[in-house]
Design a protein around this motif. Structure first.
Motif, PDB file in Angstrom:
ATOM      1  N   PRO A  44      -7.079   2.264  -1.682  1.00  9.81           N
ATOM      2  CA  PRO A  44      -7.716   2.333  -0.162  1.00  9.81           C
ATOM      3  C   PRO A  44      -6.498   1.782   1.352  1.00  9.81           C
ATOM      4  CG  PRO A  44      -8.204   0.161  -1.033  1.00  9.81           C
ATOM      5  CD  PRO A  44      -7.105   0.906  -2.204  1.00  9.81           C
ATOM      6  N   ALA A  45      -6.702   2.725   2.011  1.00  8.35           N
ATOM      7  CA  ALA A  45      -5.323   3.099   3.111  1.00  8.35           C
ATOM      8  C   ALA A  45      -5.118   1.510   3.660  1.00  8.35           C
ATOM      9  CB  ALA A  45      -5.592   3.782   4.214  1.00  8.35           C
ATOM     10  N   SER A  46      -6.152   0.931   3.427  1.00 11.86           N
ATOM     11  CA  SER A  46      -5.522  -0.245   4.890  1.00 11.86           C
ATOM     12  C   SER A  46      -6.562  -1.713   4.173  1.00 11.86           C
ATOM     13  CB  SER A  46      -6.685  -0.479   5.677  1.00 11.86           C
ATOM     14  OG  SER A  46      -8.275  -0.256   5.617  1.00 11.86           O
ATOM     15  N   ALA A  47      -6.428  -1.827   2.758  1.00 10.60           N
ATOM     16  CA  ALA A  47      -6.654  -2.638   1.596  1.00 10.60           C
ATOM     17  C   ALA A  47      -5.531  -4.121   1.658  1.00 10.60           C
ATOM     18  CB  ALA A  47      -7.297  -2.316   0.122  1.00 10.60           C
ATOM     19  N   ASP A  48      -5.849  -5.164   1.832  1.00 14.56           N
ATOM     20  CA  ASP A  48      -5.262  -5.890   1.567  1.00 14.56           C
ATOM     21  C   ASP A  48      -3.742  -5.371   0.412  1.00 14.56           C
ATOM     22  OD1 ASP A  48      -5.695  -7.380   3.289  1.00 14.56           O
ATOM     23  OD2 ASP A  48      -6.986  -9.604   2.110  1.00 14.56           O
ATOM     24  N   ALA A  49      -4.848  -5.255  -0.865  1.00 20.01           N
ATOM     25  CA  ALA A  49      -3.848  -5.112  -1.959  1.00 20.01           C
ATOM     26  C   ALA A  49      -2.692  -3.543  -1.517  1.00 20.01           C
ATOM     27  CB  ALA A  49      -4.346  -5.107  -2.958  1.00 20.01           C
ATOM     28  N   GLN A  53       1.322  -4.057  -2.156  1.00 18.23           N
ATOM     29  CA  GLN A  53       1.946  -3.786  -2.469  1.00 18.23           C
ATOM     30  C   GLN A  53       3.253  -2.487  -1.835  1.00 18.23           C
ATOM     31  OE1 GLN A  53       0.193  -1.043  -5.762  1.00 18.23           O
ATOM     32  NE2 GLN A  53       0.922   0.811  -4.218  1.00 18.23           N
ATOM     33  N   ASP A  54       3.067  -2.080  -0.082  1.00 20.68           N
ATOM     34  CA  ASP A  54       4.525  -1.878   0.521  1.00 20.68           C
ATOM     35  C   ASP A  54       4.925  -2.427   0.505  1.00 20.68           C
ATOM     36  OD1 ASP A  54       2.342   0.655   0.981  1.00 20.68           O
ATOM     37  OD2 ASP A  54       1.322   0.292   2.286  1.00 20.68           O
ATOM     38  N   ARG A  55       4.920  -3.971   0.413  1.00 22.67           N
ATOM     39  CA  ARG A  55       5.964  -4.863   1.541  1.00 22.67           C
ATOM     40  C   ARG A  55       6.738  -6.077   0.177  1.00 22.67           C
ATOM     41  NH1 ARG A  55       8.282  -6.877   3.667  1.00 22.67           N
ATOM     42  NH2 ARG A  55       7.558  -9.487   4.076  1.00 22.67           N
ATOM     43  N   ALA A  56       5.919  -5.592  -1.438  1.00 26.49           N
ATOM     44  CA  ALA A  56       6.719  -6.262  -2.511  1.00 26.49           C
ATOM     45  C   ALA A  56       8.390  -5.333  -2.716  1.00 26.49           C
ATOM     46  CB  ALA A  56       5.789  -5.369  -3.830  1.00 26.49           C
ATOM     47  N   ALA A  57       7.726  -4.029  -2.203  1.00 30.10           N
ATOM     48  CA  ALA A  57       9.831  -3.530  -2.489  1.00 30.10           C
ATOM     49  C   ALA A  57      10.783  -4.121  -1.721  1.00 30.10           C
ATOM     50  CB  ALA A  57       9.790  -2.211  -1.390  1.00 30.10           C
ATOM     51  N   ALA A  58      10.413  -5.323  -0.201  1.00 29.77           N
ATOM     52  CA  ALA A  58      10.813  -6.086   0.504  1.00 29.77           C
ATOM     53  C   ALA A  58      11.246  -7.318  -0.772  1.00 29.77           C
ATOM     54  CB  ALA A  58      10.971  -6.173   1.582  1.00 29.77           C
ATOM     55  N   PHE A  59      10.820  -7.421  -1.586  1.00 29.97           N
ATOM     56  CA  PHE A  59      11.130  -9.008  -2.794  1.00 29.97           C
ATOM     57  C   PHE A  59      12.005  -9.007  -4.358  1.00 29.97           C
ATOM     58  CE2 PHE A  59       7.899  -9.510   0.179  1.00 29.97           C
ATOM     59  CZ  PHE A  59       8.169 -10.716   1.489  1.00 29.97           C
ATOM     60  N   ARG A  60      12.094  -7.342  -4.280  1.00 28.88           N
ATOM     61  CA  ARG A  60      12.788  -6.751  -5.452  1.00 28.88           C
ATOM     62  C   ARG A  60      13.730  -5.558  -5.104  1.00 28.88           C
ATOM     63  NH1 ARG A  60       7.297  -6.230  -6.907  1.00 28.88           N
ATOM     64  NH2 ARG A  60       7.516  -8.362  -7.626  1.00 28.88           N
ATOM     65  N   ASP A  61      14.591  -5.261  -5.889  1.00 27.85           N
ATOM     66  CA  ASP A  61      14.964  -3.998  -6.351  1.00 27.85           C
ATOM     67  C   ASP A  61      13.562  -2.800  -6.802  1.00 27.85           C
ATOM     68  OD1 ASP A  61      17.519  -4.803  -5.275  1.00 27.85           O
ATOM     69  OD2 ASP A  61      18.032  -5.481  -7.871  1.00 27.85           O
ATOM     70  N   GLU A  62      13.766  -1.806  -6.129  1.00 25.24           N
ATOM     71  CA  GLU A  62      12.685  -1.099  -6.471  1.00 25.24           C
ATOM     72  C   GLU A  62      12.955  -0.945  -7.860  1.00 25.24           C
ATOM     73  OE1 GLU A  62      11.047   3.520  -4.875  1.00 25.24           O
ATOM     74  OE2 GLU A  62      13.478   2.398  -3.861  1.00 25.24           O
ATOM     75  N   THR A  63      11.670  -0.662  -9.004  1.00 23.19           N
ATOM     76  CA  THR A  63      11.484   0.100  -9.963  1.00 23.19           C
ATOM     77  C   THR A  63      10.084   0.225 -10.103  1.00 23.19           C
ATOM     78  OG1 THR A  63      10.516  -1.926 -10.110  1.00 23.19           O
ATOM     79  CG2 THR A  63      13.232  -2.295 -10.758  1.00 23.19           C
ATOM     80  N   GLY A  64       9.798   1.063 -10.993  1.00 24.76           N
ATOM     81  CA  GLY A  64       8.838   1.378 -11.512  1.00 24.76           C
ATOM     82  C   GLY A  64       8.068   0.548 -11.835  1.00 24.76           C
ATOM     83  N   ALA A  65       6.606   1.014 -12.625  1.00 22.09           N
ATOM     84  CA  ALA A  65       5.767   0.065 -13.336  1.00 22.09           C
ATOM     85  C   ALA A  65       6.431  -0.270 -14.350  1.00 22.09           C
ATOM     86  CB  ALA A  65       3.841   1.234 -13.667  1.00 22.09           C
ATOM     87  N   GLY A 523      -1.948  -7.111  -6.214  1.00 17.97           N
ATOM     88  CA  GLY A 523      -1.666  -6.431  -8.034  1.00 17.97           C
ATOM     89  C   GLY A 523      -2.926  -5.617  -8.501  1.00 17.97           C
ATOM     90  N   VAL A 524      -2.528  -5.517  -9.649  1.00 23.01           N
ATOM     91  CA  VAL A 524      -3.720  -4.359 -10.149  1.00 23.01           C
ATOM     92  C   VAL A 524      -5.173  -5.183 -10.118  1.00 23.01           C
ATOM     93  CG1 VAL A 524      -4.060  -3.755 -12.212  1.00 23.01           C
ATOM     94  CG2 VAL A 524      -2.187  -3.912 -12.152  1.00 23.01           C
TER      95      VAL A 524
END
Length: 715
Positions: A44-49, A53-65, A523-524
């Motif tokens: 969903p475009a505007s959901a909390d999840a 997810q969009d912000r999570a990249a700022a806390f760790r090195d970019e990785t996959g699943a 999260g999932v």
């Protein structure tokens, strides 16, 4: 027009379509280049999840699943098994598509070990997981069972299930349509012309969609790709059959193919444009959705239908003009031959009998049909369309699903798929306390870039104990802070896609909001919750909008208010019946675990838009005949003339949508059944009996307020 232009114009049209096919043909196999089945394409475009997810990249090195590997031996793992697990870790760490690998984590019961391999951001999930599964199989000692599950495992299984979307699905659909056309027209050539038109329309659609997806304008996933192919083949064939029937009629009244083509285009242009426009507007209403997967389908499907209309009104007329009467061999319509008698005592055949039944017992017919459809719709009360677990999306064998079950037997079932909490760094302790206080949470850590494990404990006592005991490498690291926020990871005791996990995450959201009103949970599990909630919201919004828009189109087309209301009411009842029967079949025949919220929405959009297609084909002809013969006689003549072609079109469309069932994805199988059954219901019951009977019973009043409603002598 001169004889020269009569030859050149259709020749140019055919050549242009051949050029489009030559350019677009190779792109059939290249759609996968711009297609993705990653979870982000469904969010969903505007959901909390999504925000988390969009912000999570700022806390760790970019990785996959993360891919979660679980090894199990009944009776307990042996020393050799543990050594094999350690060797597997080294082997996975050497892979270029793996970013990081955890050490083997033994279960408390000693029967299993867990390894988490995080893919690189550039890795193709399906390819990487397939390779990891091969590595796991090669490393297994005798008696040890190994599985690759987790988010990467489920994505890989989904990608594999979509693997037949290009070849198998299209082949089954085309074969089914070809057989039906041969049986209906008993001509060896005409089916190739009709299918050629549909295939060229699909080629042009894929070429445009590929270019737009490559430019990032539209999103394509396996779901969108499959529905596009089926929709274009079905719609283009429907429009082609309508034009073909008009052309065959015109060949009886006109000596030359050119005059017959002009007459056929005059008779079919308005209903084909109106039908195509109705479907286009209907699918574009999906742009109102907040789900990326739904929103993506709208413009892609609209492009496909637009090319279906274009091909049916340009390529097919040019082809039929080139072949003229030979296209219908051996049953060629001769110039001056009589048209089939469709009404009156001399009329023969199925549709003549149906017309006589409607004329004699119109009120009884429509009441019985309505009661029957409402009875079938009673199954709606048992419809479970509030979402299904991720592990049930793939029908049949799924290693990720099997591995998830094994993981749940020996570890916290949420391992590898933690809930994520994004909150204020100044309220870290309060957030951690709120998270750990929620029932169903096994453990909580904070994401830390400078920690070898990528995380650190967040409870003060846990950090102190780890530092004093030296048990946790990098325990002196601190949580990463970005824009004043921290990211926590909470391992759940239940499987991430289970109802219990969903309850935990909903409780988690309530708890963290008290600690930090601005905190978000992703999260999932949170993604599944937001997707299902958004899907329910979307269908509540979009279904009424589709009805209103299509009603307005019908009013403009038929110059009436009453007849469009009848048509809309008929397709609503038909949709309810199809979905009600679908709910019963899903529960009691196939024993499905439920349905995605988008199943009713997509079924509604396609059934209403396509069901109205047949009513448009019928009612435009009824109106045409009514202007000549009167409203009641016009109903009977319109029914008799269009009966065969519309039934053929309905069977073709039902067969093409049924072909979706060959793709082992729960959502597509359910869509295939509901739409195929609903189209047959529309064709056989609604368009053949219900609508003609109501319009016949209403007489000229059905056409109010147009001039036809004021025509004297035919009530």
């Amino acid at each position: 027009m001169s004889r020269f232009l009569r030859i050149v114009v259709p020749a140019v049209v055919i050549v242009v379509w051949l050029v489009v096919a030559a350019i677009g043909g190779p792109f059939f196999g290249r759609v996968s280049e711009v297609s993705t089945n990653d979870q982000t394409s469904f969010l969903p475009a505007s959901a909390d999840a999504t925000t988390v997810q969009d912000r999570a990249a700022a806390f760790r090195d970019e990785t996959g699943a993360p891919a979660v590997i679980v090894l199990e031996r009944d009776g307990g793992l042996r020393d050799a098994d543990s050594a094999a697990a350690a060797t597997l870790v080294d082997r996975l760490a050497d892979r270029s598509d793996v970013d990081a690998v955890s050490p083997p984590i033994p279960s408390a019961d000693g029967d299993a070990v867990e390894i988490v391999a995080t893919l690189t951001s550039a890795a193709d999930t399906g390819t990487a997981v397939a390779a990891i599964r091969t590595d796991v199989d090669d490393a297994l000692p005798d008696g040890v069972h190994g599985y690759v599950t987790g988010p990467a495992g489920f994505t890989a299984d989904l990608t594999e299930a979509f693997a037949g979307i290009d070849g198998i699905l299209l082949g089954v659909a085309l074969a089914a349509v070809f057989v039906i056309l041969v049986v209906v027209y008993r001509s060896p050539l005409l089916p190739f012309l009709v299918l050629g038109t549909a295939t060229f329309a699909l080629t042009a659609s894929i070429l445009v969609v590929w270019a737009l997806a490559k430019a990032g304008v539209v999103t394509v996933n396996g779901q969108v790709q499959g529905i596009l192919s089926i929709l274009v083949i079905g719609a283009a064939t429907d429009y082609a059959l309508l034009y073909t029937s008009r052309y065959r009629e015109a060949l009886r009244d006109h000596r030359t193919g050119w005059d017959a083509t002009r007459a056929a285009l005059r008779g079919s242009l308005e209903p084909i444009l109106a039908s195509g426009g109705t479907v286009i507007v209907g699918v574009l209403c999906l742009l109102l959705s907040d789900l990326n997967s739904n929103k993506a389908l709208g413009p892609v499907a609209a492009i496909g239908v637009a090319f279906s209309v274009l091909a049916a009104l340009t390529l097919l007329p040019a082809l039929l003009l080139a072949f003229r009467r030979a296209a219908f061999w051996p049953l060629r319509p001769a110039y001056g031959s009589a048209h089939p008698v469709v009404t009156g005592p001399d009329a023969r055949g199925l549709w003549a009998r149906v017309a006589r039944l409607v004329a004699r017992r119109s009120r009884v017919v429509w009441i019985v049909c309505t009661v029957g459809l409402l009875a079938m719709g009673a199954g709606l009360f048992g419809l479970r369309a509030d979402g299904v677990p991720q592990s049930d999306l793939v029908i049949g064998q799924s290693q990720a699903r099997d591995g998830q079950a094994v993981l749940a037997d020996h570890f916290p079932a949420g391992s590898g798929s933690p809930a994520q909490v994004l909150g204020d760094a100044d309220r870290l302790d309060e957030l951690a306390a709120a998270v750990t206080g929620v029932r169903g949470v096994d453990d909580v850590v904070a994401v830390a870039k400078d920690s070898p494990t990528g995380t650190v404990p967040v409870r003060a006592e846990a950090q102190r104990d780890a530092t004093q005991g030296g048990a946790v490498p990098g325990a002196d690291a601190r949580p990463t802070v970005s824009d004043g926020q921290v990211l926590l990871q909470a391992t759940l005791t239940d499987a991430a896609d289970s109802p219990a996990a969903e309850r935990t995450v909903r409780d988690l959201r309530t708890a963290v909001e008290r600690a930090d009103p601005g905190a978000l949970v992703g999260g999932v599990t949170a993604t599944a919750i937001d997707t299902n909630d958004t899907g329910i919201r979307d269908r509540t919004l979009i279904i009424p909008v589709v009805l209103v828009v299509i009603l307005l189109i019908l009013m403009l087309l038929l110059r009436s208010v009453v007849a469009p209301l009848v048509l809309i009411g008929s397709v609503i009842v038909s949709f309810a019946a199809a979905l009600g029967v679908g709910a019963l079949v899903f529960d009691h025949v196939f024993h499905f675990p439920g349905a995605d919220p988008a199943v009713p929405l997509f079924s509604f959009v396609f059934l209403v838009a396509l069901g109205v297609d047949y009513n448009i084909f019928l009612m435009t002809r009824v109106r045409e005949e009514s202007l000549r013969s009167g409203p009641r006689e016009g109903v009977l003549r319109g029914l008799g003339v269009t009966g065969g072609v519309i039934t053929s079109a309905g069977v073709v469309l039902a067969a093409t949508f049924a072909a979706l069932g060959v793709i082992p994805i729960l959502f597509l199988v359910q869509i295939a059944f509901v739409v195929a059954f609903g189209v047959l219901l529309d064709t056989v019951v609604v368009r053949s009996l219900l609508v003609p009977a109501i319009v016949h019973d209403l007489g000229r009043h059905a056409w109010w307020p147009s001039r036809l409603s004021r025509r004297p002598g035919d009530m």
